[in-house]
Motif scaffolding. Structure first.
Motif, PDB file in Angstrom:
ATOM      1  N   UNK A 264      11.577 -30.459 -28.825  1.00 23.90           N
ATOM      2  CA  UNK A 264      12.552 -30.030 -27.827  1.00 23.90           C
ATOM      3  C   UNK A 264      12.698 -31.075 -26.734  1.00 23.90           C
ATOM      4  N   UNK A 265      11.557 -31.628 -26.274  1.00 21.05           N
ATOM      5  CA  UNK A 265      11.594 -32.674 -25.251  1.00 21.05           C
ATOM      6  C   UNK A 265      12.334 -33.894 -25.756  1.00 21.05           C
ATOM      7  N   UNK A 266      12.129 -34.236 -27.019  1.00 23.92           N
ATOM      8  CA  UNK A 266      12.801 -35.390 -27.618  1.00 23.92           C
ATOM      9  C   UNK A 266      14.317 -35.214 -27.603  1.00 23.92           C
ATOM     10  N   UNK A 267      14.795 -34.038 -28.007  1.00 28.09           N
ATOM     11  CA  UNK A 267      16.235 -33.793 -28.047  1.00 28.09           C
ATOM     12  C   UNK A 267      16.834 -33.724 -26.647  1.00 28.09           C
ATOM     13  N   UNK A 268      16.089 -33.198 -25.687  1.00 27.95           N
ATOM     14  CA  UNK A 268      16.578 -33.158 -24.309  1.00 27.95           C
ATOM     15  C   UNK A 268      16.802 -34.571 -23.786  1.00 27.95           C
ATOM     16  N   UNK A 269      15.855 -35.467 -24.072  1.00 22.44           N
ATOM     17  CA  UNK A 269      15.974 -36.858 -23.636  1.00 22.44           C
ATOM     18  C   UNK A 269      17.149 -37.548 -24.326  1.00 22.44           C
ATOM     19  N   UNK A 270      17.294 -37.315 -25.636  1.00 25.05           N
ATOM     20  CA  UNK A 270      18.364 -37.964 -26.403  1.00 25.05           C
ATOM     21  C   UNK A 270      19.737 -37.523 -25.913  1.00 25.05           C
TER      22      UNK A 270
END
Length: 338
Positions: free
Chosen positions: A17-23
Motif C-alpha cells: 500500500x505504501x509503495x502504491x501511495x508513493x507511485x
C-alpha cells in the motif's frame, strides 16, 4: 494455517500500500512543497521536519514489530518468551520519555517559526509593507488597498519581492485565508482582525481559497493571488485609480449577499463606510434589509435563492425587459385585431 501467516500478510499488505501511495503521488502537484515565497519556505521546512520524524518513528516501530514477530513466533522452539512477566519500571520510563522528547524536538522549531512569521520577511524588512485588508464574505473575497484607494473582488495583485501585510477579517462566517504556495493559513472572523505577512519571490498567479467549511458555496470561494513585476504593479495601480468606477455603498451591500460573483475592481474602498473588524453585524443587517433569513435554518435556503432574486441587478433588469417586451407585443397584437 492462515493465522500462522497473518502477521506477515499484514506487513506485506502495508508495504504494498505504501509503495502504491508513493507511485501514484509522484505525478501530483505538491504545491505545498513548492513554495514561491519566504513564508511558504519556512512552513515547508516545518512540514518536512515533521515528515522526517514520522518516517524515523515508523522505521523504528516497524523494525521492532518485525523483530518481535520473528523472535517470538509460535514455531520457534526454546523461546525465552515469558508470558507471566509484567511491570517493568525501566520500560515504562523509556516509552514515556520518547514521546516527550519528540514533542520537545518538534516544539522548538515551530515556536521559533511562529515568532519569526509574526514580522515581515527579513530579506525585505527594509521595505515598507503594503497593507491589504482581506475580507471574507459568503462566498467571495474582497481586498482593500487603503493607501492606494483600490478595492478588488476575488483577486489580489501584489509586487514581487515586497512584504505584504494582510489584515484578515470576515463579514459573516469564520473563514480561513490560504495561499498554499505563498503561505498561510490564518482565520478571519467578524469583529476581529488577524495580521499575516506574505511575500511572493516569483511573478505568477497562485491559487488562494477559503479552506474553512462555511456552506456549500465555499468550494467556489477562491481567488487569484497575482504577483507582478514592480513596474507592472505600479502601472496597474495607476490604471485602476484612473479608470475603474467608485465603489458605492449600494453596490457593496449587494456583495454582502451569500452568492458567488465574478472578479471586480473599484477605485475606492468599503473602509470609508464600514470596518468589518469592528462591526460584526453589518452583513447580517444588510441581508435582513434585502429580506433574507439570517437564522441558521434559513441561511442555506436564502443562499440558494439569492441568485434568483438579487444577482447583482442583472436578473431584475432582464425580467423587467422581458415583461416590457411582452406588454408591447400584447398591445401590438390587440391593435391588429382592432
Amino acid at each position: 494455517m492462515f493465522n500462522k501467516f497473518k502477521p506477515y500478510l499484514i506487513v506485506l499488505i502495508s508495504l504494498i500500500s505504501l509503495f502504491f501511495i508513493i507511485i501514484f503521488s509522484t505525478d501530483s502537484e505538491l504545491i505545498l512543497l513548492d513554495p514561491k515565497g519566504p513564508v511558504g519556505a519556512v512552513q515547508k521546512d516545518l512540514i518536512m521536519l515533521s515528515i522526517y520524524y514520522m518516517i524515523a518513528i515508523m522505521v523504528v516501530v516497524l523494525g521492532f514489530f518485525t523483530i518481535i514477530l520473528f523472535k517470538y513466533r509460535s514455531s520457534k522452539k526454546n523461546s525465552d518468551y515469558k508470558p507471566d512477566m509484567h511491570g517493568s519500571t525501566f520500560l515504562e520510563i523509556i516509552w514515556t520519555l520518547i514521546p516527550v522528547l519528540i514533542v520537545i524536538a518538534l516544539s522548538i522549531p515551530n515556536t521559533k517559526a511562529l515568532y519569526e512569521l509574526r514580522e515581515a520577511p527579513k530579506a525585505t524588512a527594509h521595505k515598507d509593507p503594503i497593507v491589504i485588508h482581506a475580507t471574507a464574505v459568503d462566498w467571495k473575497w474582497i481586498f482593500s488597498y487603503p493607501e492606494e484607494g483600490i478595492e478588488t473582488v476575488n483577486y489580489v495583485n501584489v509586487p514581487e519581492d515586497h512584504p505584504i501585510l494582510f489584515k484578515v477579517t470576515a463579514a459573516d462566517s469564520m473563514a480561513s485565508f490560504w495561499v498554499p504556495q505563498i503561505g498561510g493559513q490564518i482565520y478571519g472572523m467578524p469583529g476581529m482582525v488577524n495580521d499575516l505577512y506574505l511575500q511572493a519571490d516569483e511573478p505568477g498567479t497562485y491559487d488562494g481559497r477559503n479552506s474553512n467549511f462555511t456552506g456549500e458555496g465555499m468550494t467556489h470561494q477562491t481567488f487569484d493571488f497575482v504577483a507582478l513585476k514592480e513596474d507592472k504593479y505600479e502601472d496597474w495601480v495607476k490604471d485602476a485609480q484612473s479608470n475603474e468606477p467608485k465603489l458605492t455603498e449600494e453596490t457593496y451591500e449587494k456583495l454582502m449577499l451569500p452568492e458567488t460573483v465574478d472578479k471586480m475592481t473599484f477605485s475606492s474602498t468599503h473602509l470609508a463606510f464600514v470596518d468589518h473588524g469592528k462591526n460584526s453585524e453589518y452583513a447580517m443587517a444588510i441581508r435582513q434589509k434585502f429580506g433574507l433569513d439570517t437564522t441558521v435554518g434559513g441561511a442555506d435556503k436564502d443562499a440558494m435563492s439569492s441568485h434568483e432574486h438579487m444577482d447583482m441587478e442583472g436578473h431584475e433588469d432582464m425580467d423587467h425587459d422581458d415583461s416590457k417586451k411582452k406588454e408591447d407585443d400584447h398591445e401590438d397584437h390587440g391593435s391588429h385585431e382592432h
